[in-house]
Design an enzyme around this catalytic site. Structure first.
Site, mmCIF file in Angstrom:
data_model
loop_
_atom_site.group_PDB
_atom_site.id
_atom_site.type_symbol
_atom_site.label_atom_id
_atom_site.label_comp_id
_atom_site.label_asym_id
_atom_site.label_seq_id
_atom_site.Cartn_x
_atom_site.Cartn_y
_atom_site.Cartn_z
ATOM 1 N N LYS A 72 37.486 27.810 24.670
ATOM 2 C CA LYS A 72 37.573 29.168 24.089
ATOM 3 C C LYS A 72 36.874 30.229 24.781
ATOM 4 O O LYS A 72 37.280 31.241 24.766
ATOM 5 C CB LYS A 72 37.624 28.927 22.579
ATOM 6 C CG LYS A 72 38.518 28.412 22.004
ATOM 7 C CD LYS A 72 38.552 28.334 20.391
ATOM 8 C CE LYS A 72 39.865 27.998 19.627
ATOM 9 N NZ LYS A 72 39.607 28.191 18.583
ATOM 10 N N ASN A 93 42.067 32.018 22.189
ATOM 11 C CA ASN A 93 42.690 30.828 22.046
ATOM 12 C C ASN A 93 44.280 31.196 22.492
ATOM 13 O O ASN A 93 45.010 30.267 22.338
ATOM 14 C CB ASN A 93 42.852 30.629 20.391
ATOM 15 C CG ASN A 93 43.663 31.453 19.536
ATOM 16 O OD1 ASN A 93 43.990 32.490 19.899
ATOM 17 N ND2 ASN A 93 43.990 31.003 18.546
ATOM 18 N N ALA A 133 28.865 27.991 9.294
ATOM 19 C CA ALA A 133 28.624 29.241 10.278
ATOM 20 C C ALA A 133 28.926 28.820 11.785
ATOM 21 O O ALA A 133 28.216 29.177 12.509
ATOM 22 C CB ALA A 133 27.124 29.585 10.154
ATOM 23 N N GLY A 135 32.063 27.883 14.630
ATOM 24 C CA GLY A 135 32.940 28.614 15.373
ATOM 25 C C GLY A 135 33.980 29.165 14.654
ATOM 26 O O GLY A 135 34.402 30.446 14.589
ATOM 27 N N ASN A 156 24.669 28.090 4.884
ATOM 28 C CA ASN A 156 24.873 27.209 5.972
ATOM 29 C C ASN A 156 23.674 26.087 5.734
ATOM 30 O O ASN A 156 22.779 26.380 5.400
ATOM 31 C CB ASN A 156 24.866 27.858 7.376
ATOM 32 C CG ASN A 156 25.545 26.973 8.218
ATOM 33 O OD1 ASN A 156 26.595 26.299 8.028
ATOM 34 N ND2 ASN A 156 24.935 26.971 9.561
ATOM 35 N N ARG A 157 24.258 24.818 6.340
ATOM 36 C CA ARG A 157 23.199 24.046 6.115
ATOM 37 C C ARG A 157 21.855 24.527 6.975
ATOM 38 O O ARG A 157 20.690 24.460 6.607
ATOM 39 C CB ARG A 157 23.641 22.757 7.172
ATOM 40 C CG ARG A 157 22.511 21.630 7.044
ATOM 41 C CD ARG A 157 23.341 20.371 7.768
ATOM 42 N NE ARG A 157 24.076 20.630 8.995
ATOM 43 C CZ ARG A 157 24.466 19.596 9.669
ATOM 44 N NH1 ARG A 157 24.462 18.294 9.188
ATOM 45 N NH2 ARG A 157 24.909 19.840 10.910
ATOM 46 N N THR A 158 22.033 25.113 8.253
ATOM 47 C CA THR A 158 20.975 25.868 8.964
ATOM 48 C C THR A 158 21.077 27.215 8.690
ATOM 49 O O THR A 158 22.017 28.041 9.253
ATOM 50 C CB THR A 158 21.234 25.637 10.579
ATOM 51 O OG1 THR A 158 21.814 24.376 10.750
ATOM 52 C CG2 THR A 158 19.719 25.793 11.337
ATOM 53 N N GLY A 255 43.834 24.524 4.707
ATOM 54 C CA GLY A 255 43.632 25.447 5.904
ATOM 55 C C GLY A 255 44.896 25.068 6.834
ATOM 56 O O GLY A 255 45.157 25.797 7.941
#
Ligand code: NAP
Length: 293
Positions: A72, A93, A133, A135, A156-158, A255
């Site tokens: 992408k 895309n 967080a 793509g 986010n985890r990070t 989704g």
């Protein structure tokens, strides 16, 4: 499937791997509905082969391509123009043939927004908690800002990646804050920020098949703050995140409409048509069946 003859225009998906993609099923259904002389196939382009493929396909006058992981970003080098959404997200895309070369588009963002509209979910003036967080979260967050959310808590985890993500966009009128993905903390912070209910948009990969018993957040107090839970995962059709939200009284969505509407938007760009919600419904049914099979 259409009869293929010497006039048939070729469309396809470029990625690596592409073996599980539903795009050929859905695009060929749209081609059939609109009675076009076109055909759509999935192309597994191996690492290092993107440039030759894309340039060769332009010489062969292919009509257009969807582009998926891992190309992408790399495909941008091969374009003569890029639309606003793709420029903002740094990811393309959809390619459309033009005489001068490939024009690039991003339909993840309009796909997400049309899915929200189709599902009757309005984010205008709402509190939104974004989980993830990566793509996909980028296109979703751009959509959340465009929809006019009042407040975004990005977890986010990070956590640094959530801050990086928020920092990519201008968002006048929308208050933002980041957090680490901890359900207890999130529930507390959501209560402090607003007494109104929240919409959660789940963009992590946690809960995807085969890990259907996992959710990015499991604490009940988090789910009790929600009125709407939108998971961008489409397989399984009902994730643990969605089940926990529904048990706490929220409306839950998966989704699949986002997936289908991004493909529909590509189709509209290629063929200069408008796909109505009634036509989209046929495609959605087909997509649902393909995941049940
Ligand atoms: P990605 O770029 O790899 O990002 C993955 C995200 O999930 C990151 O935020 C990552 O956190 C988080 N994550 C991964 N494992 C985790 C764990 N064990 N605990 C907590 N967080 C975890 O993936 P993506 O392309 O954004 O895709 C994410 C999901 O969206 C996938 O399930 C994909 O199928 C779905 N998707 C749906 C559509 C649609 O049209 N409906 C479109 C695209 C993607 P870190 O940053 O901390 O690693």
């Amino acid at each position: 499937m259409q009869n293929i003859d010497a006039q048939t225009v070729f469309y396809g998906l470029i990625g690596h791997p592409v073996g599980h993609s539903r795009s050929p099923l859905l695009q060929n259904e749209l081609i059939r509905q609109f009675g076009l002389n076109a055909a759509y196939m999935a192309m597994n382009v191996e690492s290092g082969g993107l440039k030759d493929f894309v340039q060769g396909m332009h010489k062969a006058h292919a009509g257009g391509f969807n582009v998926t992981v891992p190309y992408k970003k790399d495909v941008i080098e091969e374009l003569v123009s890029i639309d606003e959404a793709a420029q903002m997200l740094g990811a393309v895309n959809t390619l459309k043939y033009t005489d001068k070369g490939w024009a690039g588009y991003n339909t993840d963002l309009p796909g997400f927004r049309r899915a929200l509209a189709y599902d009757g979910v309005s984010l205008k003036g709402k509190n939104v908690v974004l989980l993830g967080a990566g793509g996909a979260a980028m296109a979703v967050l751009a959509g959340i800002f465009q929809e006019g959310a009042a407040r975004v808590l990005a977890a986010n985890r990070t956590e640094e990646k959530a801050a990086e993500l928020i920092g990519r966009f201008e968002h006048p009128g929308c208050m933002t804050e980041t957090a680490v993905m901890d359900g207890k903390y999130l529930a507390k912070r959501m209560g402090e920020l607003s007494a109104e209910p929240w919409t959660a948009v789940q963009c992590t990969s946690v809960g995807m098949l085969p890990h259907t018993e996992e959710a990015p957040v499991t604490e009940p107090e988090f789910y009790l703050r929600l009125e709407t839970a939108y998971d961008i995962i489409f397989n399984p059709a009902r994730t643990k995140f969605m089940r926990l939200a529904a048990e706490a009284g929220a409306k839950d969505f998966n989704g699949l409409r986002m997936l289908v509407f991004q493909g529909i938007r590509s189709f509209e760009i290629w063929h200069n048509v408008k796909v109505t919600d009634e036509q989209a419904l046929e495609v959605l049914k087909l997509a649902e069946e393909s995941f049940r099979a």
